[in-house]
Write a protein that holds these residues in place. Structure first.
Motif, short mmCIF file in Angstrom:
data_model
loop_
_atom_site.label_atom_id
_atom_site.label_comp_id
_atom_site.label_asym_id
_atom_site.label_seq_id
_atom_site.Cartn_x
_atom_site.Cartn_y
_atom_site.Cartn_z
N LEU A 281 5.95 4.90 7.98
CA LEU A 281 4.59 5.45 7.97
C LEU A 281 3.74 4.88 9.11
N ASP A 282 4.28 3.99 9.89
CA ASP A 282 3.50 3.32 10.93
C ASP A 282 2.87 4.31 11.89
N ASN A 283 1.55 4.22 12.01
CA ASN A 283 0.76 5.01 12.95
C ASN A 283 0.91 6.51 12.75
N SER B 247 5.43 -0.92 1.78
CA SER B 247 6.66 -1.47 2.37
C SER B 247 7.18 -0.62 3.53
N HIS B 248 6.61 0.58 3.72
CA HIS B 248 7.10 1.48 4.77
C HIS B 248 6.15 1.59 5.95
N GLY B 249 5.20 0.68 6.05
CA GLY B 249 4.35 0.67 7.23
C GLY B 249 2.91 1.06 6.95
N GLN B 250 2.11 1.02 8.00
CA GLN B 250 0.68 1.25 7.90
C GLN B 250 0.32 2.58 8.56
N PRO B 251 -0.07 3.59 7.77
CA PRO B 251 -0.48 4.87 8.37
C PRO B 251 -1.83 4.72 9.07
N LYS B 252 -2.06 5.56 10.08
CA LYS B 252 -3.34 5.52 10.78
C LYS B 252 -4.42 6.28 10.03
N GLN B 253 -4.01 7.20 9.16
CA GLN B 253 -4.96 8.00 8.38
C GLN B 253 -4.29 8.43 7.08
#
Length: 217
Positions: free
Chosen positions: A127-129, A154-160
């Motif tokens: 989910l990163d970015n 655990s699957h990342g940091q979304p931007k929105q």
């Protein structure tokens, strides 16, 4: 949280909402699923206006034409099983998006009103970015979406983050506003006033999963 509530508007969306609430029309599960899918398409179209766009040149048989096309990397994540028809509504329009699925259900340990949300199955890309779109037709207490958000960490940091729901309660909307990141968008077709002690929306429509796929044990 940025709230997009379409209940007070005048559009064909009202017809689909009326039909999924109607106890007679609910007897036709295929029609119920299709109406949920249609609602997903409408809310998806509205949400698409907020995405990032980039001008592209398209070659036609007679020349070229510049057009703005959505460029966000999208991940559609639906809560099983009730979220499947809503997921397909979004996927009809966002056909290039990646997909994620997560199971979440209520467990009443003592058979009473209190319950906990259990998350078991989870499959998702990074989910990163990326722009994360969470779909759950019924936003009752908000605790399901809260647990889904925790599992997705655990699957990342979304931007929105966008949340797409069909019917919610005022309590549920207020709750997710507290637990989701600032700037999260909520796209919802209707918000009802009441929530029962067992966490069901009134007047709501009943159990969206059962109406779509049959009553579970």
């Amino acid at each position: 949280m940025i709230l997009h509530d379409f209940e007070s508007g005048f559009s064909v969306l009202n017809r689909f909402i009326a039909e999924i609430r109607d106890i007679e029309i609910q007897k036709d599960p295929m029609r119920f699923r299709r109406n949920i899918e249609r609602i997903g398409e409408i809310l998806c179209y509205e949400m698409s206006k907020t995405l990032g766009y980039e001008n592209k040149t398209v070659q036609t048989p007679l020349g070229t034409k510049d057009i703005a096309l959505p460029m966000d990397d999208l991940v559609l994540c639906s809560v099983l099983r009730a979220g499947i028809p809503l997921h397909y509504g979004l996927l009809n329009y966002l056909d290039r998006a990646e997909n994620a699925f997560i199971s979440a259900y209520r467990h009443h340990p003592n058979g009473g009103d209190d319950f906990e949300v259990i998350v078991k199955y989870f499959a998702a890309p990074s989910l990163d970015n990326k722009t994360l779109v969470l779909t759950d037709p019924m936003l009752a207490t908000g605790r399901t979406l809260e647990n889904v958000l925790k599992a997705l960490e655990s699957h990342g940091q979304p931007k929105q983050i966008h949340i797409i729901s069909v019917i919610g309660s005022k309590q549920g909307v207020d709750y997710i506003e507290k637990v989701f990141p600032k700037g999260t968008h909520l796209w919802i077709a209707a918000i009802d006033d009441e929530l029962t002690k067992k966490g069901y929306i009134v007047p709501g429509l009943g159990d969206a999963g059962d109406l779509s796929y049959g009553v579970k044990l």
